[in-house]
Design an enzyme around this catalytic site. Structure first.
Site, PDB file in Angstrom:
ATOM      1  N   ASP A  37     -83.446  -7.344  98.391  1.00 29.13           N
ATOM      2  CA  ASP A  37     -83.856  -7.719  97.474  1.00 29.13           C
ATOM      3  C   ASP A  37     -85.034  -6.169  96.568  1.00 29.13           C
ATOM      4  N   THR A  40     -86.694  -9.552  91.545  1.00 25.31           N
ATOM      5  CA  THR A  40     -87.271  -9.896  89.771  1.00 25.31           C
ATOM      6  C   THR A  40     -87.314 -10.854  89.532  1.00 25.31           C
ATOM      7  N   GLU A  88     -77.773 -10.094  88.143  1.00 27.26           N
ATOM      8  CA  GLU A  88     -78.705 -10.954  86.900  1.00 27.26           C
ATOM      9  C   GLU A  88     -77.492 -12.626  87.131  1.00 27.26           C
ATOM     10  N   SER A  89     -77.776 -13.157  87.003  1.00 28.79           N
ATOM     11  CA  SER A  89     -77.483 -14.636  87.343  1.00 28.79           C
ATOM     12  C   SER A  89     -77.329 -15.984  85.934  1.00 28.79           C
ATOM     13  N   THR A 134     -68.473 -16.701  91.377  1.00 25.20           N
ATOM     14  CA  THR A 134     -68.723 -17.434  90.147  1.00 25.20           C
ATOM     15  C   THR A 134     -66.757 -17.841  89.737  1.00 25.20           C
ATOM     16  N   ASP A 135     -67.398 -19.081  89.567  1.00 22.08           N
ATOM     17  CA  ASP A 135     -65.976 -20.072  88.723  1.00 22.08           C
ATOM     18  C   ASP A 135     -65.486 -19.178  87.266  1.00 22.08           C
ATOM     19  N   GLU A 136     -66.811 -18.941  86.768  1.00 22.89           N
ATOM     20  CA  GLU A 136     -67.037 -18.981  85.031  1.00 22.89           C
ATOM     21  C   GLU A 136     -66.342 -17.572  85.351  1.00 22.89           C
ATOM     22  N   TYR A 159     -71.876 -12.507  81.220  1.00 21.51           N
ATOM     23  CA  TYR A 159     -72.602 -12.483  82.844  1.00 21.51           C
ATOM     24  C   TYR A 159     -71.260 -12.780  83.815  1.00 21.51           C
ATOM     25  N   ALA A 161     -67.707 -11.869  82.280  1.00 22.86           N
ATOM     26  CA  ALA A 161     -67.673 -10.589  82.268  1.00 22.86           C
ATOM     27  C   ALA A 161     -68.222  -9.667  83.014  1.00 22.86           C
ATOM     28  N   SER A 162     -69.186  -9.408  83.149  1.00 27.18           N
ATOM     29  CA  SER A 162     -70.215  -8.748  84.691  1.00 27.18           C
ATOM     30  C   SER A 162     -69.840  -9.196  85.691  1.00 27.18           C
ATOM     31  N   LYS A 163     -69.799 -10.193  86.086  1.00 26.78           N
ATOM     32  CA  LYS A 163     -69.273 -11.375  86.951  1.00 26.78           C
ATOM     33  C   LYS A 163     -67.303 -10.338  87.965  1.00 26.78           C
ATOM     34  N   ASN A 258     -72.731 -32.517  80.775  1.00 28.77           N
ATOM     35  CA  ASN A 258     -73.962 -32.251  80.734  1.00 28.77           C
ATOM     36  C   ASN A 258     -75.465 -33.636  80.344  1.00 28.77           C
TER      37      ASN A 258
HETATM   38  P1  NAD Z   1     -80.473 -15.689  91.189  1.00 28.38           P
HETATM   39  O1  NAD Z   1     -80.860 -15.221  90.167  1.00 28.38           O
HETATM   40  O2  NAD Z   1     -82.208 -16.491  91.773  1.00 28.38           O
HETATM   41  O3  NAD Z   1     -80.722 -14.572  92.176  1.00 28.38           O
HETATM   42  C1  NAD Z   1     -80.807 -13.115  92.220  1.00 28.38           C
HETATM   43  C2  NAD Z   1     -81.375 -11.867  93.522  1.00 28.38           C
HETATM   44  O4  NAD Z   1     -81.292 -11.673  93.110  1.00 28.38           O
HETATM   45  C3  NAD Z   1     -82.976 -12.810  93.113  1.00 28.38           C
HETATM   46  O5  NAD Z   1     -83.683 -12.820  93.782  1.00 28.38           O
HETATM   47  C4  NAD Z   1     -82.979 -10.844  92.676  1.00 28.38           C
HETATM   48  O6  NAD Z   1     -83.931 -10.515  92.794  1.00 28.38           O
HETATM   49  C5  NAD Z   1     -81.467 -10.327  93.199  1.00 28.38           C
HETATM   50  N1  NAD Z   1     -81.547  -8.814  92.417  1.00 28.38           N
HETATM   51  C6  NAD Z   1     -80.728  -8.903  90.577  1.00 28.38           C
HETATM   52  N2  NAD Z   1     -80.781  -7.343  90.910  1.00 28.38           N
HETATM   53  C7  NAD Z   1     -81.370  -6.688  91.523  1.00 28.38           C
HETATM   54  C8  NAD Z   1     -81.253  -5.688  92.101  1.00 28.38           C
HETATM   55  N3  NAD Z   1     -80.641  -4.943  90.416  1.00 28.38           N
HETATM   56  N4  NAD Z   1     -81.182  -5.257  93.280  1.00 28.38           N
HETATM   57  C9  NAD Z   1     -81.209  -6.102  94.515  1.00 28.38           C
HETATM   58  N5  NAD Z   1     -81.732  -7.027  93.516  1.00 28.38           N
HETATM   59  C10 NAD Z   1     -81.049  -7.547  92.997  1.00 28.38           C
HETATM   60  O7  NAD Z   1     -79.579 -16.040  91.404  1.00 28.38           O
HETATM   61  P2  NAD Z   1     -78.860 -17.179  92.817  1.00 28.38           P
HETATM   62  O8  NAD Z   1     -78.528 -18.536  91.411  1.00 28.38           O
HETATM   63  O9  NAD Z   1     -79.398 -17.306  94.045  1.00 28.38           O
HETATM   64  O10 NAD Z   1     -77.028 -16.849  92.732  1.00 28.38           O
HETATM   65  C11 NAD Z   1     -76.787 -15.304  93.165  1.00 28.38           C
HETATM   66  C12 NAD Z   1     -75.155 -15.291  93.959  1.00 28.38           C
HETATM   67  O11 NAD Z   1     -74.540 -16.357  93.140  1.00 28.38           O
HETATM   68  C13 NAD Z   1     -74.569 -14.376  91.795  1.00 28.38           C
HETATM   69  O12 NAD Z   1     -73.758 -13.212  93.173  1.00 28.38           O
HETATM   70  C14 NAD Z   1     -74.349 -15.135  91.427  1.00 28.38           C
HETATM   71  O13 NAD Z   1     -72.898 -14.654  90.408  1.00 28.38           O
HETATM   72  C15 NAD Z   1     -73.667 -16.357  92.322  1.00 28.38           C
HETATM   73  N6  NAD Z   1     -73.339 -17.544  92.100  1.00 28.38           N
HETATM   74  C16 NAD Z   1     -74.402 -18.515  91.799  1.00 28.38           C
HETATM   75  C17 NAD Z   1     -74.362 -19.608  91.447  1.00 28.38           C
HETATM   76  C18 NAD Z   1     -75.335 -20.383  90.612  1.00 28.38           C
HETATM   77  O14 NAD Z   1     -74.691 -22.554  89.979  1.00 28.38           O
HETATM   78  N7  NAD Z   1     -76.739 -20.556  90.327  1.00 28.38           N
HETATM   79  C19 NAD Z   1     -72.716 -19.980  91.109  1.00 28.38           C
HETATM   80  C20 NAD Z   1     -71.870 -19.086  91.589  1.00 28.38           C
HETATM   81  C21 NAD Z   1     -72.169 -18.010  92.371  1.00 28.38           C
HETATM   82  O1  DAU Z   2     -70.493 -21.892  87.328  1.00 25.51           O
HETATM   83  C1  DAU Z   2     -71.195 -21.219  88.378  1.00 25.51           C
HETATM   84  C2  DAU Z   2     -72.122 -20.777  87.534  1.00 25.51           C
HETATM   85  O2  DAU Z   2     -73.325 -21.893  87.335  1.00 25.51           O
HETATM   86  C3  DAU Z   2     -72.763 -19.310  87.790  1.00 25.51           C
HETATM   87  O3  DAU Z   2     -72.119 -18.766  88.029  1.00 25.51           O
HETATM   88  C4  DAU Z   2     -73.748 -19.154  86.995  1.00 25.51           C
HETATM   89  O4  DAU Z   2     -75.102 -18.145  87.478  1.00 25.51           O
HETATM   90  C5  DAU Z   2     -75.656 -20.321  87.059  1.00 25.51           C
HETATM   91  O5  DAU Z   2     -76.143 -20.087  85.927  1.00 25.51           O
HETATM   92  C6  DAU Z   2     -74.574 -21.121  86.265  1.00 25.51           C
HETATM   93  O6  DAU Z   2     -74.326 -21.329  84.869  1.00 25.51           O
HETATM   94  P1  DAU Z   2     -74.137 -21.868  83.761  1.00 25.51           P
HETATM   95  O7  DAU Z   2     -74.364 -21.451  82.564  1.00 25.51           O
HETATM   96  O8  DAU Z   2     -73.003 -23.519  83.913  1.00 25.51           O
HETATM   97  O9  DAU Z   2     -75.305 -23.229  83.809  1.00 25.51           O
HETATM   98  P2  DAU Z   2     -76.613 -23.549  83.558  1.00 25.51           P
HETATM   99  O10 DAU Z   2     -77.744 -24.308  83.764  1.00 25.51           O
HETATM  100  O11 DAU Z   2     -77.869 -22.589  82.432  1.00 25.51           O
HETATM  101  O12 DAU Z   2     -76.026 -23.895  82.601  1.00 25.51           O
HETATM  102  C7  DAU Z   2     -75.821 -25.573  82.664  1.00 25.51           C
HETATM  103  C8  DAU Z   2     -75.045 -26.503  80.959  1.00 25.51           C
HETATM  104  O13 DAU Z   2     -75.916 -26.732  80.321  1.00 25.51           O
HETATM  105  C9  DAU Z   2     -74.213 -25.308  80.476  1.00 25.51           C
HETATM  106  O14 DAU Z   2     -73.407 -26.422  79.566  1.00 25.51           O
HETATM  107  C10 DAU Z   2     -75.731 -24.754  79.583  1.00 25.51           C
HETATM  108  C11 DAU Z   2     -76.445 -26.605  79.749  1.00 25.51           C
HETATM  109  N1  DAU Z   2     -78.231 -25.845  79.308  1.00 25.51           N
HETATM  110  C12 DAU Z   2     -78.048 -25.006  79.940  1.00 25.51           C
HETATM  111  C13 DAU Z   2     -79.320 -24.848  79.599  1.00 25.51           C
HETATM  112  C14 DAU Z   2     -80.406 -23.646  80.388  1.00 25.51           C
HETATM  113  C15 DAU Z   2     -78.385 -26.558  77.901  1.00 25.51           C
HETATM  114  O15 DAU Z   2     -77.756 -27.825  77.891  1.00 25.51           O
HETATM  115  N2  DAU Z   2     -79.913 -26.251  77.838  1.00 25.51           N
HETATM  116  C16 DAU Z   2     -80.006 -25.849  78.760  1.00 25.51           C
HETATM  117  O16 DAU Z   2     -81.706 -25.693  78.764  1.00 25.51           O
END
Ligand code: NAD
Ligand code: DAU
Length: 351
Positions: A37, A40, A88-89, A134-136, A159, A161-163, A258
């Protein structure tokens, strides 16, 4: 774990990654678990303080965008398995800085694929590149329907598109070079250690601080929510029993608009903070919508359910309650991650 010795987890200091690392370190004492890691803003080694001294755990501070360093790490530690979560997530950040998402999520994944293909090319047997997605990537649904493993990709944010691009590259390395891979696509996670830029921890923090709860648009956007430990359990199951070249959708069978989710959160928080019901709801503030905001995500998780016998272990009400308790009991964690750069991010995003 059968035929696996040196497991690399990328992004293990982040939200989901830290739960995956903990599970693997505790469960597989005969395997070495490497957490790579770059730390970041979203990476935090305090997420792993309970297991950092275990003999089968090693932290590697490396950036996946640095090809040479990544290749050297593969040569040095001879990883036989990669569980790739580093990314980047956050969708909102991808709207303000899309290039950072291309660098880490696309080029970073390519660097890992290159290093793995180079190290493993003589013998792909018992090797695995497991890519967490991700499902996105499937884009948005209307009022009905579910994403299945065969739904066409149709990403709408930088995001997603990159995934999507990284998923395609993983599959292409499988087809072109024979790299053994699995991909899983999961819905929205929530739980302990999530950085408070995402909906649930952001709103928990704002309720504690009695700050406005910024609901985007009309609040009628729908997400499917899964407790993070259930995602980690699914990842472990796929790692040990998943079939090569397959995609597995992972979801909570748990759709919430939401605004309904926020109201439930407010109710649980009022109860836990000893405030009259309705107090926190008054903080709800409708704000400008997210550009390109996907209306609805919903996962059909019947494949992992029937093939690997996986299903979520907690209801949303239970998971949300555990999550709130964790944040209330870990105020120091929250204070630390919301100081410094977070304040600047918050100001730019919400004011
Ligand atoms: P997060 O942002 O909490 O953590 C990302 C981690 O990756 C951090 O520890 C960061 O330091 C590290 N990282 C970022 N850029 C890096 C780099 N260039 N080199 C090395 N490490 C780096 O993310 P998360 O929510 O834990 O998501 C993890 C994975 O799961 C991601 O690939 C995301 O797309 C996927 N995912 C997340 C969700 C969600 O709801 N959070 C849902 C589905 C899939
Ligand atoms: O579906 C999986 C994805 O879920 C992951 O791949 C992403 O990494 C993760 O961040 C998450 O994406 P979302 O955009 O769905 O999550 P977020 O928590 O940012 O937002 C959830 C919903 O809430 C979305 O419809 C936007 C809304 N929202 C979010 C924030 C941060 C608000 O209404 N207000 C806010 O301040």
């Amino acid at each position: 774990m059968k035929n696996k010795k040196n497991i690399l987890v990328t992004g293990g200091a982040g939200f989901i990654g830290s739960h995956v690392v903990r599970l693997l370190v505790k469960k597989y004492s005969s395997c070495q678990i490497y957490n790579l890691d770059s730390l970041t803003y979203a990476g935090n080694l305090e997420n792993l303080s309970d297991i950092e001294s275990k003999n089968n755990y090693k932290f590697l501070k490396l950036d996946i965008t640095e090809a040479e360093a990544i290749s050297e790490a593969f040569e040095t530690y001879k990883f036989d398995t990669v569980v790739h979560l580093a990314a980047e997530s956050h969708v909102d950040r991808s709207i303000t800085d899309p290039l950072a998402f291309a660098r880490t999520n696309i080029m970073g994944t390519l660097n890992l694929l290159q290093a793995a293909a180079k190290l493993w090319k003589a013998d792909f047997k018992d090797k695995l590149f497991y890519h967490i997605s991700t499902d996105e990537v499937y884009g948005t649904l209307g009022e009905t329907g579910l994403f299945t493993e065969t739904t066409a990709y149709d990403p709408n944010s930088p995001y997603s598109a990159s995934k999507a691009s990284s998923d395609h590259f993983v599959r292409a390395y499988g087809e072109t070079y024979g790299l053994p891979f699995i991909i899983s696509n999961c819905s929205n996670n929530y739980g302990p250690n999530q950085f408070p830029e995402k909906l649930i921890p952001l709103f928990i923090n704002n309720i504690i601080l009695e700050k406005p709860l910024p609901v985007y648009g009309d609040g009628n956007y729908t997400r499917d929510w899964l407790y993070v430990i259930d995602h980690a359990i699914a990842i472990d199951l796929i790692l040990s029993e998943g079939k090569l070249k397959q995609t597995y959708n992972i979801g909570g069978f748990n759709e919430w608009k939401n605004i309904d989710l926020v109201k439930l959160l407010c109710k649980q928080m009022d109860f836990k903070l000893g405030k009259p019901t309705g107090t926190s709801e008054q903080l709800i503030t409708y704000v400008k919508d997210r550009p390109g905001h996907d209306l609805r995500y919903a996962i059909d998780a019947s494949k992992i359910n029937s093939e690997l016998d996986w299903s979520p272990s907690v209801t949303f009400e239970e998971g949300l309650s555990k999550t709130i308790d964790w944040y209330l009991n870990n105020e120091a964690w929250m204070e630390k991650v919301t100081s410094g750069d977070y304040l600047k991010y918050y100001k730019e995003q919400y004011q």
